[in-house]
Design an enzyme around this catalytic site. Structure first.
Site, PDB file in Angstrom:
ATOM      1  N   HIS A  75      16.671 -18.758   5.427  1.00 33.68           N
ATOM      2  CA  HIS A  75      15.345 -19.015   4.883  1.00 33.68           C
ATOM      3  C   HIS A  75      14.785 -20.348   5.401  1.00 33.68           C
ATOM      4  O   HIS A  75      14.363 -21.187   4.593  1.00 33.68           O
ATOM      5  CB  HIS A  75      15.393 -19.048   3.347  1.00 33.68           C
ATOM      6  CG  HIS A  75      15.892 -17.790   2.718  1.00 33.68           C
ATOM      7  ND1 HIS A  75      16.473 -17.748   1.457  1.00 33.68           N
ATOM      8  CD2 HIS A  75      15.891 -16.502   3.151  1.00 33.68           C
ATOM      9  CE1 HIS A  75      16.811 -16.515   1.160  1.00 33.68           C
ATOM     10  NE2 HIS A  75      16.478 -15.730   2.179  1.00 33.68           N
TER      11      HIS A  75
HETATM   12  C1  LIG Z   1      19.249 -11.903   8.323  1.00 32.33           C
HETATM   13  C2  LIG Z   1      18.135 -12.284   7.379  1.00 32.33           C
HETATM   14  C3  LIG Z   1      18.158 -11.844   6.067  1.00 32.33           C
HETATM   15  C4  LIG Z   1      17.130 -12.194   5.204  1.00 32.33           C
HETATM   16  N1  LIG Z   1      17.071 -11.620   3.968  1.00 32.33           N
HETATM   17  C5  LIG Z   1      15.981 -11.808   3.201  1.00 32.33           C
HETATM   18  C6  LIG Z   1      15.801 -11.063   2.013  1.00 32.33           C
HETATM   19  O1  LIG Z   1      16.586 -10.164   1.676  1.00 32.33           O
HETATM   20  N2  LIG Z   1      14.711 -11.321   1.246  1.00 32.33           N
HETATM   21  C7  LIG Z   1      13.800 -12.281   1.599  1.00 32.33           C
HETATM   22  O2  LIG Z   1      12.866 -12.521   0.827  1.00 32.33           O
HETATM   23  N3  LIG Z   1      13.935 -12.995   2.733  1.00 32.33           N
HETATM   24  C8  LIG Z   1      14.970 -12.732   3.569  1.00 32.33           C
HETATM   25  N4  LIG Z   1      15.052 -13.370   4.765  1.00 32.33           N
HETATM   26  C9  LIG Z   1      14.018 -14.346   5.105  1.00 32.33           C
HETATM   27  C10 LIG Z   1      12.652 -13.712   5.431  1.00 32.33           C
HETATM   28  O3  LIG Z   1      12.822 -12.515   6.157  1.00 32.33           O
HETATM   29  C11 LIG Z   1      11.800 -14.722   6.202  1.00 32.33           C
HETATM   30  O4  LIG Z   1      11.636 -15.875   5.415  1.00 32.33           O
HETATM   31  C12 LIG Z   1      10.427 -14.203   6.572  1.00 32.33           C
HETATM   32  O5  LIG Z   1      10.501 -12.963   7.228  1.00 32.33           O
HETATM   33  C13 LIG Z   1       9.730 -15.227   7.456  1.00 32.33           C
HETATM   34  O6  LIG Z   1       8.460 -14.736   7.830  1.00 32.33           O
HETATM   35  P1  LIG Z   1       7.621 -15.468   8.947  1.00 32.33           P
HETATM   36  O7  LIG Z   1       6.331 -14.753   9.040  1.00 32.33           O
HETATM   37  O8  LIG Z   1       7.605 -16.926   8.680  1.00 32.33           O
HETATM   38  O9  LIG Z   1       8.457 -15.304  10.310  1.00 32.33           O
HETATM   39  P2  LIG Z   1       9.036 -14.023  11.016  1.00 32.33           P
HETATM   40  O10 LIG Z   1       8.982 -12.838  10.124  1.00 32.33           O
HETATM   41  O11 LIG Z   1      10.356 -14.405  11.574  1.00 32.33           O
HETATM   42  O12 LIG Z   1       8.002 -13.730  12.183  1.00 32.33           O
HETATM   43  C14 LIG Z   1       7.845 -14.509  13.338  1.00 32.33           C
HETATM   44  C15 LIG Z   1       7.502 -13.564  14.481  1.00 32.33           C
HETATM   45  O13 LIG Z   1       7.009 -14.319  15.583  1.00 32.33           O
HETATM   46  C16 LIG Z   1       7.603 -13.830  16.768  1.00 32.33           C
HETATM   47  N5  LIG Z   1       7.583 -14.929  17.750  1.00 32.33           N
HETATM   48  C17 LIG Z   1       8.318 -16.065  17.726  1.00 32.33           C
HETATM   49  N6  LIG Z   1       8.036 -16.811  18.803  1.00 32.33           N
HETATM   50  C18 LIG Z   1       7.090 -16.134  19.506  1.00 32.33           C
HETATM   51  C19 LIG Z   1       6.398 -16.398  20.727  1.00 32.33           C
HETATM   52  N7  LIG Z   1       6.632 -17.499  21.451  1.00 32.33           N
HETATM   53  N8  LIG Z   1       5.484 -15.482  21.170  1.00 32.33           N
HETATM   54  C20 LIG Z   1       5.236 -14.341  20.455  1.00 32.33           C
HETATM   55  N9  LIG Z   1       5.887 -14.040  19.310  1.00 32.33           N
HETATM   56  C21 LIG Z   1       6.801 -14.936  18.838  1.00 32.33           C
HETATM   57  C22 LIG Z   1       8.996 -13.421  16.341  1.00 32.33           C
HETATM   58  O14 LIG Z   1       9.610 -12.560  17.280  1.00 32.33           O
HETATM   59  C23 LIG Z   1       8.707 -12.777  14.991  1.00 32.33           C
HETATM   60  O15 LIG Z   1       8.378 -11.421  15.129  1.00 32.33           O
HETATM   61  C24 LIG Z   1      16.078 -13.044   5.654  1.00 32.33           C
HETATM   62  C25 LIG Z   1      16.045 -13.474   6.974  1.00 32.33           C
HETATM   63  C26 LIG Z   1      17.046 -13.086   7.843  1.00 32.33           C
HETATM   64  C27 LIG Z   1      16.964 -13.529   9.273  1.00 32.33           C
END
Ligand SMILES: Cc1cc2nc3c(=O)[nH]c(=O)nc-3n(C[C@H](O)[C@H](O)[C@H](O)COP(=O)(O)OP(=O)(O)OC[C@H]3O[C@@H](n4cnc5c(N)ncnc54)[C@H](O)[C@@H]3O)c2cc1C
Length: 511
Positions: free
Chosen positions: A446
């Protein structure tokens, strides 16, 4: 220049997909969602149990932290989804908003509980989280460890245990891409480009104008850009684009567009450590071979069976530290219960059957940082999680392990109760538990906070603009000033919701 859109969203993750949905509804013109990774439309993403194998695959960025001084120099795996849906396509789908006062304590105008509650409701209206459908008997017993919670999930508002709510529909993962991006694409205004990895954003007269792709080519954004690449990706792109601490950028030969010392600061995560029990549970033993053999048929034909297991089916919130001098009695630890024999000796699964439970610090004090290793977008950033660097986190986790043992002991497992195999009886004193914690502590994946939202010197303003430049917004877990008490997927999606609205208002006003 290969193409041109009114708006670009960088990253098709939890927040980026939610924002795309709002922007498509607001009709701000054409939108390109650029995703560095691959499609999510493969069985290993849809089948919940297979998340254990998606980690470490080509759909994982496979980041590693800098060696952690408080953990004996160990590097920690920083799993991040690299595909459509982002980390919501690789996570355990556990659904928690967080505590109400998490948002009030952010102290940012427009982001207190009364402000974010409607955004959570709107997001939940689309993703529709539900109780985990087929809990293992062990998970159902763990759900009773702190008293009968009915069928409610545990809540971070007070000590409680329960079966988790999850964003899982008909036995399959229902990610941000399914809930928000697919409907947005149906509007005809949203194009999704995969294998489109953004190297940097180009500014003209202080305004974000286009992106340069690692794969080659540029895409123009006529009205603006939203950075939703997550807590690791977003600050890295900002710095490669010249927004960050000037001395750091100059050292790497990056031209400074805006000196923002706070970019990359404030990185933190929920530190976690697990206890492992041998006995019953899903596992690898001869008696279970027939069950594993039929499990694909059960899933593909009936969407049932053990492959629906999201690994963490139940959990708890509890207080490990004494009540604070100011009367603070909030749960300070979260536990996830895993009815599976996980390999604690370095393998994913171990021979035998068993279960595990972890303990996570809800509101860690330690703060780390993210910096660039170089201007090369192919080189991973330097991720210093600073785990347990603040002594208060060490004592919370030591007390958390002791309390977790009590909670596990109270769960009515009956004949299914196992024995603590790791770390086991040999680890009892505070000093022994502390050593165990330092040897095994990792995170619950997280990471937040690297583009902190706030007033004054925070890099992101309360209306989600990246300070120092125009026409560039940020929406993802990076903007959280402090991590929420529980899992961060729902809060990340919630952040994407108002982002779409802020941007639509600004973009339409500018036309
Ligand atoms: C293994 C695991 C288990 C988890 N379990 C849970 C759970 O059960 N419940 C929960 O609430 N949270 C969980 N989390 C945490 C939760 O999933 C994240 O906090 C949340 O998805 C983050 O969202 P975000 O939009 O910040 O980033 P992300 O969802 O990570 O999205 C970022 C996106 O940007 C893309 N990206 C990055 N750099 C670039 C670039 N240079 N160019 C183009 N695209 C790019 C990535 O590929 C990705 O698709 C878990 C996380 C992981 C990894």
């Amino acid at each position: 220049m290969i193409s041109s859109y009114d708006f670009i969203i960088i990253g098709a993750g939890s927040a980026g997909c939610a924002a795309a949905h709002q922007l498509a509804q607001a009709n701000v013109g054409t939108i390109a969602v650029l995703e560095a990774g691959l499609t999510n439309k493969v069985p290993q993403v849809k089948i919940p149990f297979l998340l254990a194998w998606t980690r470490g695959s080509k759909r994982d960025w496979k980041f590693q932290s800098k060696p952690q001084s408080e953990l004996g120099g160990r590097s920690i795996g920083v799993t991040r989804g690299k595909m459509v849906g982002g980390s919501s396509s690789i996570n355990s789908m556990v659904w928690f908003r967080g505590r109400r006062d998490d948002f009030d304590k952010w102290g940012v105008a427009g982001w207190g509980w009364p402000d974010v509650e409607p955004a959570f409701e709107a997001v939940e209206g689309l993703i529709d989280p539900r109780p985990f459908p087929f809990p293992h008997a062990l998970s159902s017993a763990y759900a009773l460890a702190l008293g009968d919670n009915g069928y409610a999930p545990p809540t971070p508002e007070r000590e409680s245990a329960g079966i988790f709510h999850v964003n899982l529909h008909d036995g399959a993962r229902w990610s941000a891409a399914d809930a928000f991006l697919e409907p947005a694409r149906k509007s005809g205004r949203v194009d999704l480009l995969t294998k489109a990895s953004v190297e940097r954003i180009v500014f003209e007269d202080g305004s974000a104008k286009r992106v340069v792709l690692v794969e080659g080519g540029e895409i123009e954004a006529r009205r603006g850009i939203l950075l939703s690449a997550g807590s690791i990706g977003s600050p890295a792109i900002a710095m490669r684009s010249g927004i960050g601490p000037a001395h750091h950028l100059k050292n790497l030969g990056i031209e400074v567009v805006s000196d923002q010392p706070g970019v990359g600061d404030n990185l933190h995560d929920h530190p976690a450590v697990g206890l492992h029990y041998a006995g019953s549970g899903y596992g690898l033993e001869w008696a279970q071979v027939p069950h594993w053999a039929v499990s694909p048929f059960n899933w593909f034909l009936r969407r049932k069976g053990r492959l629906v297991c999201n690994i963490v089916e139940a959990g708890a919130f509890f207080r490990a530290n004494p009540v604070g001098p100011d009367g603070d009695d909030r749960p300070d630890c979260q536990s996830h219960f895993i009815p599976v024999m996980m390999g604690y000796k370095g393998t994913l699964l171990a021979w035998g059957a068993g279960y595990s439970a972890d303990v996570n610090i809800c509101r860690p004090h330690s703060r780390g940082s993210l910096t660039l290793a170089s201007a090369d977008p192919q080189q991973a950033p330097v991720i210093d999680l600073a785990l347990l660097r603040d002594e208060r986190d060490v004592s919370t986790l030591v007390n958390g392990v002791k309390r977790l043992r009590e909670v596990v002991a109270r769960a009515p497992f009956g004949d299914l109760r196992g024995v603590e195999e790791y770390p086991g009886d040999r680890v009892q004193s505070d000093a022994e538990i502390e050593q165990f914690v330092r040897d095994r502590c990792a995170t619950s994946y997280h990471p937040v906070g690297t583009l902190r939202m706030g007033d004054g010197d925070a890099p992101v303003s309360p209306d989600l603009r990246l300070r120092g430049v125009n026409r560039l917004w940020v929406a993802d877990a990076s903007i959280m000033p402090a991590v929420t008490t529980a899992n961060t997927n729902a809060p990340s999606m919630m952040i994407g919701h108002p982002a779409g609205q802020f941007i639509a208002r600004a973009v339409k006003g500018a036309v």
